[in-house]
Design a protein around this motif. Sequence first.
Motif, short mmCIF file in Angstrom:
data_model
loop_
_atom_site.label_atom_id
_atom_site.label_comp_id
_atom_site.label_asym_id
_atom_site.label_seq_id
_atom_site.Cartn_x
_atom_site.Cartn_y
_atom_site.Cartn_z
N TRP A 108 3.61 -3.53 -8.12
CA TRP A 108 2.90 -2.59 -7.25
C TRP A 108 2.99 -1.15 -7.75
O TRP A 108 2.08 -0.36 -7.52
N ALA A 109 4.11 -0.79 -8.39
CA ALA A 109 4.34 0.59 -8.81
C ALA A 109 4.86 0.61 -10.24
O ALA A 109 6.05 0.83 -10.48
N ALA A 143 0.83 -1.21 0.00
CA ALA A 143 0.00 0.00 0.00
C ALA A 143 0.86 1.26 0.00
O ALA A 143 0.51 2.26 -0.63
N ILE A 144 1.98 1.21 0.72
CA ILE A 144 2.86 2.38 0.76
C ILE A 144 3.51 2.60 -0.60
O ILE A 144 3.55 3.72 -1.12
N ALA A 180 5.21 4.69 6.46
CA ALA A 180 4.30 5.42 5.57
C ALA A 180 4.38 6.92 5.83
O ALA A 180 4.36 7.73 4.90
N ARG A 187 5.80 9.79 3.26
CA ARG A 187 4.95 10.95 2.95
C ARG A 187 5.65 12.25 3.29
O ARG A 187 5.61 13.23 2.53
N GLU A 191 2.55 1.55 -3.54
CA GLU A 191 1.57 1.90 -4.58
C GLU A 191 1.31 3.40 -4.64
O GLU A 191 0.98 3.95 -5.70
N ARG A 192 1.44 4.09 -3.51
CA ARG A 192 1.15 5.52 -3.46
C ARG A 192 2.33 6.41 -3.82
O ARG A 192 2.17 7.62 -4.00
N MET A 193 3.52 5.83 -3.93
CA MET A 193 4.71 6.65 -4.07
C MET A 193 4.73 7.49 -5.35
O MET A 193 5.19 8.63 -5.35
N SER A 194 4.26 6.94 -6.44
CA SER A 194 4.26 7.69 -7.69
C SER A 194 3.40 8.94 -7.56
O SER A 194 3.80 10.04 -7.97
N ASP A 195 2.22 8.81 -6.97
CA ASP A 195 1.34 9.96 -6.77
C ASP A 195 1.95 10.98 -5.81
O ASP A 195 1.62 12.17 -5.88
N GLN A 196 2.83 10.52 -4.93
CA GLN A 196 3.48 11.42 -3.97
C GLN A 196 4.68 12.14 -4.57
O GLN A 196 5.27 13.00 -3.92
#
Length: 321
Positions: free
Chosen positions: A54-55, A21-22, A311, A315, A24-29
């Motif tokens: 995942w990414a 989950a962490i 996470a 962030r 997967e969000r890295m690109s958007d971050q």
Amino acid sequence: MTTRWGMTVPLEGVPLLDQRAIIERMSDQGYTDLWSAEASATDAFTPLALASVWAPDLRLGTAIVPAYTRGPATLAMSAATMAAAAPGRFSLGIGTSSNVIVERWNSIPFEEPYKKVRDTVRFLREAFTGARVKTDYDTFSVKGFTLGAVPPQAPPVFVAALRPGMLRLAGREGDGAIINWLSAEDVRTVVPHVREYGEDKEIVARVFVIPETDADTARGIGRWAISAYLNVPVYRAFHEWLGREELNPMWKAWDEGDRKGALAAIPDSVVDELIVHGPAEQCRERIRAYVDNGVTTPVLAPIGPPGADPARVVRALAPRD
């Protein structure tokens, strides 16, 4: 501001499968890269294989795989498999590692490190073409190996480098260098040796970070990390070459077997130079200083504090416009 911003994986403090989950969000971050490490925990390839799914937007790289601990053919197969799993997104970083990892932990003689890395780069370049390799290198021989699964795109090969000889090898025969354990100002010293062979040579730097932590706690963590790494011969020689005389008392105490004394002898100024710590925005500014001095891809390596939520750290350290 750099267009690349990397993170070291796997993240500490979370089981590997629970990191999905962490990541997967890295690109958007705003992250662009994930680079793995390999010492005594996970291997370098498995976390990247998971992250490739995942990414799917992120570049993946090894920083680093030791040139000694896998046979040449096995290393070529592992790298080619990752390159096929993530076409155009995988970069192979190789290096000598250290006598501790190679000799003490893997029972392999740590001999002729420069030649070993040079020969490995040359072998990989040829193997990735699918050619039959039958060559006597200075440090090993390959007798008739053909890579049976040639990747659609050969991965770039980066060389982990500290001092001039290896830095020039990274520029001359690699696609760039992976640098480690240095200050933003030290980047000015090492980069010219790589870019002597082309201004387009990439410089990947692992930057140790302790965000959102008070200075005393961060310096305590930093001292432990510095004493663990910079007393290893290859890193000691690197900092002697850089002229970091402030570490002489640490090295003297270590040589005398005084581990507590060595730890206490590390000055705050050295910790502050080599470990990025403080509020997240201050950390980002320090990381950008590496970029201003020649790094093309900063790769953050959080090392604390204990119990920190990975996470939240990811962030907090994400790039900001």
